[in-house]
Design an enzyme around this catalytic site. Structure first.
Site, mmCIF file in Angstrom:
data_model
loop_
_atom_site.group_PDB
_atom_site.id
_atom_site.type_symbol
_atom_site.label_atom_id
_atom_site.label_comp_id
_atom_site.label_asym_id
_atom_site.label_seq_id
_atom_site.Cartn_x
_atom_site.Cartn_y
_atom_site.Cartn_z
ATOM 1 C CG HIS B 334 -2.112 -0.900 1.013
ATOM 2 N ND1 HIS B 334 -2.062 -2.229 1.324
ATOM 3 C CD2 HIS B 334 -3.348 -0.686 0.510
ATOM 4 C CE1 HIS B 334 -3.220 -2.789 1.042
ATOM 5 N NE2 HIS B 334 -4.018 -1.886 0.531
ATOM 6 N N GLY B 335 2.071 1.181 0.445
ATOM 7 C CA GLY B 335 2.882 2.390 0.396
ATOM 8 C C GLY B 335 4.101 2.305 1.279
#
Lengths: 299, 484
Positions: B334-335
């Site tokens: 997701h990051g």
């Protein structure tokens, strides 16, 4: 394929027509709201969140607080105009006056950002004229979207009350009872504003228009700085005074930034909580006229 | 180009017209248009992103052909898969390097320097100003799955470059999924698509529902959520609870709304995409939640990471390790932020007890099937799962771990029992949305088949939804998952 395209086209047109009718009807309904105040209310308090949280108009009973957070003078102007039109007894307009709301970053945050337009325009549309709306001429699509987002819940309330609703149902502003007591947290997180910030021409122009409006209607305009925590550190008071002298030299100005209050009376650096609002509102109720007289002679 | 923008509202009808009225020659014409439209759609953000995406697609396509060629040549050899494996690994490494550089370089460079600081050494990492290409994680994973499936001989590699480019870059699902498998999507580009009224009208309906989720629910929630998270230190406990709950709805409606629009748009062009969400907030435990949330990513990790690691076979330690690996990888996907890693670990902690007790597949059906309301036990399970998931969303949404801790501590303030100031309207929309979702929970999407016999009434309901979108949408927020 033909059937699909026809159905989608008809559906789209029907929705567009229904949306236009709904918005038109809602606008008509909202523009009929009464702005009539009780006879004893002769002071109007307007501005942004500092005024919204500082003046409890149940205590300061001769005033009506219609300030609203993140409200630029563009919308405040429309509010004042409408109230002055409908209430001859209004003789004083208190406008919240703080330097941080006069800088150019306010233009984007409070006026032109989509979220700001989407929230404020529907609430104030019935109080705006063509000239006000022309400010958004470069953002026509967003303007249309905002206009379509009229507060339909309020319209339902209007209908339920047989069309006899007042400005209170429009949600254009009121005293906000702030419960929080988070001054220390706010101090710890405060980010220093670096460098010189330019001034907002929109805030300046509309503040000057407010001054002109009050003058033409015979109401006394009072610019007021609400109590702040350590104004000498956080208030940018010198810049504020320079601004006032440059652009509004004739307006009366009451500076309550250094109004003495315990830390527990503050919601944060800039805002009073309900305890602070009670103390400050009592003070205004009892001493505002005297303070003005002391500073400017007879009222 | 955002799905909820005027640009897309103009773009889509043009592509639709060209696709069905001009490209009538066959699959090749349709695929060429699909690729061209996808490149315009993607290049709208930044044309430089096209170069990167083209490299990923071209390498994955070439690796498929290369693998088959070397496998043919090595068929008689002692270890016939060795060179094919090298090609696959090469392609995976290349794609992960691109992804890693653009998405994780600064994160790891800073993390490396921080680790040195712990030992008293100062290190000044060279951080770069890197623009993260939109949707890079999505198309990279899609391309990787092709490469792995070809290696595993689950799929014949394609020599049709245009079809392959269309498969990876197909604009409805390019930037935020669903992450498609080649086995499902690629064959659809081999033959000519024929217009189907039922498919197209179903697609239009799903787009309508997706727009409602995004523009009415998610964007209105975002207004309150952004403010509450920005000023978390200054707002009361009840507002913080409201902010967390509204973010749960924002992220769900934002992402599943995008998926609905993507699936609906693809159907307009005669292409079927996989379901990505299946009413996750009606899950009775965390395991069920993960079978219903972001299905295309969850199954990707299951098939390409979890099962190759041994899955739920083996000893207790191996099960725990494998669970943590996929949840941590999912979090990092997701990051580049520790909050995502902690979010992944948090979900792993919630999942592991169910796995060890053998209760991770307890709920495989839809809740309250054949009934209007859930039982008290089901309701308690749904509520508990929602609370646990929402706590996870606080970690996910927070800027950093410090904010997470402060936010959670703020929720336990005495002001928890005051009436929240923010988000009341958004809360109303969330409740309306939840009721509609509950009524339609047995379907592909909530309004797939309305429980109304008369067509006129159905049209009125669709009209009301469209009117809601036109008159009650919040400020156009970018889709949250674009940043991933």
């Amino acid at each position: 394929m033909k059937k699909f395209l026809i159905r989608v086209g008809v559906f789209g047109c029907a929705v567009a027509i229904a949306a236009a009718c709904l918005a038109g009807g809602a606008y008509w309904m909202l523009s009929r709201a009464s702005f009539k105040l009780p006879a004893g209310k002769h002071i109007l308090v307007v501005g942004a969140s500092r005024a919204e949280c500082a003046v409890d108009d149940r205590i300061f009973a001769s005033a009506v607080n219609v300030a609203q957070s993140a409200c630029p003078y563009l919308y405040t102007y429309g509010v004042i105009r409408k109230f002055l039109e409908e209430n001859e007894q209004l003789d004083t307009v208190i406008v919240s006056f703080h330097y941080s709301t006069l800088t150019e970053n306010i233009d984007e945050r409070w006026i032109f950002r989509e979220s700001a337009m989407n929230y404020k325009i529907p609430l104030h549309l019935s109080l705006m004229d063509k000239e006000d709306l022309s400010l958004f001429s470069h953002r026509k699509l967003m303007l249309i979207k905002s206009v379509l987002n009229l507060p339909y819940r309020d319209v339902v309330r209007f209908i339920l009350r047989g069309g006899k609703a007042s400005y209170r149902e429009l949600n254009i502003g009121r005293y906000l009872r702030l419960e929080r007591d988070k001054l220390q947290e706010a101090i710890a997180r405060r980010e220093e504003t670096s460098g010189e910030r330019g001034l907002s021409i929109f805030q300046r122009d509309y503040l000057q228009k407010i001054a002109g409006l009050c003058k033409s209607r015979g109401a006394e305009l009072i610019l007021m700085t609400m109590p702040l925590y350590k104004p000498e550190v956080y208030g940018e008071m010198e810049k504020l005074n320079a601004y006032r002298e440059a652009y509004l030299p004739d307006a009366k100005y009451m500076d309550y930034s250094a109004f003495p209050l315990a830390d527990s009376c503050r919601g944060d650096i800039q805002h009073l909580n309900y305890k602070g609002a009670a103390v400050f509102s009592e003070y205004l109720r009892d001493h505002l006229s005297r303070d003005i007289a002391l500073k400017y002679g007879t009222r | 180009m955002l799905f909820n923008s005027i640009d897309f509202a103009i773009f889509l009808p043009i592509v639709f017209f060209l696709y069905w009225f001009i490209c009538r020659g066959g699959a090749i014409q349709q695929n060429v248009l699909a690729v061209a439209a996808s490149f315009v759609f993607y290049g709208w953000w930044d044309w430089r992103f096209l170069i990167l995406m083209s490299i990923t697609i071209a390498c994955s396509w070439a690796s498929g052909i290369w693998m088959t060629n070397v496998r043919e040549r090595d068929r008689e050899k002692k270890n016939p898969k060795r060179r094919a494996r090298a090609v696959m690994v090469g392609n995976i490494v290349l794609n992960l390097l691109i992804l890693g550089f653009f998405k994780y370089y600064n994160f790891f460079a800073q993390g490396f320097a921080d680790a040195f600081t712990l030992f008293g050494k100062e290190l000044n990492p060279t951080t770069l100003k890197i623009i993260l290409p939109v949707g890079i994680s999505f198309y990279t994973f899609q391309a990787l799955s092709y490469s792995i499936d070809v290696y595993r001989e689950k799929l014949q590699p394609t020599r049709n470059a245009v079809a392959f480019f269309a498969f990876v870059s197909f604009f409805p699902q390019l930037v935020a999924g669903p992450i498609e498998r080649a086995t499902n999507l690629l064959p659809q580009f081999y033959s000519k698509r024929v217009f189907d009224y039922a498919k197209a009208s179903d697609g239009a309906r799903q787009i309508l529902w997706g727009l409602f989720k995004k523009m009415v629910v998610a964007d209105n929630c975002a207004l309150a959520v952004n403010r509450i998270f920005e000023e978390h230190y200054a707002v009361g406990g009840s507002d913080l609870v409201m902010g967390a709950a509204l973010f749960a709805f924002q992220i769900y409606c934002d992402f599943s709304g995008y998926s609905d629009i993507a699936i609906g748009t693809a159907r307009l062009f005669g292409i079927g995409l996989k379901k990505n969400f299946s009413f996750p907030y009606f899950s009775r435990d965390i395991a069920e939640f993960w079978r219903r949330w972001h299905i295309s990513l969850t199954t990707w990790f299951r098939d390409y990471v979890y099962i190759p690691l041994g899955g739920s076979r083996g000893g207790r330690g191996q099960k725990i390790r494998n669970t943590f690996v996929i949840f941590l990888a999912s979090g990092l996907w997701h990051g580049a932020n520790w909050t995502f890693v902690v979010w992944g670990a948090y979900h792993a902690l919630l999942f592991v007890p169910l796995l060890l007790l053998g209760r991770n597949r307890k709920y495989t059906d839809s809740v309250a099937t054949g009934r209007k309301l859930p039982t008290l036990k089901e309701f308690a399970g749904i509520a508990m799962t929602f609370v646990l998931v929402t706590i996870g969303w606080i970690i996910f949404r927070a800027r950093d771990m410090r904010q997470t801790i402060e936010y959670m501590a703020g929720m336990c303030d005495a002001s928890l029992f005051s009436i929240p100031i923010h988000g009341r309207v958004a809360c109303l929309y969330a409740v309306i949305f939840l009721v509609i979702e509950w009524l339609g929970r047995g379907q592909e999407y909530a309004i797939e088949r309305l429980p109304v016999k008369r067509a006129g009434v159905r049209w009125v309901i669709y009209g009301a939804i469209a009117l809601f979108i036109a008159t009650s949408s919040g400020a156009s927020e970018q889709f949250i998952y674009f940043q991933f």
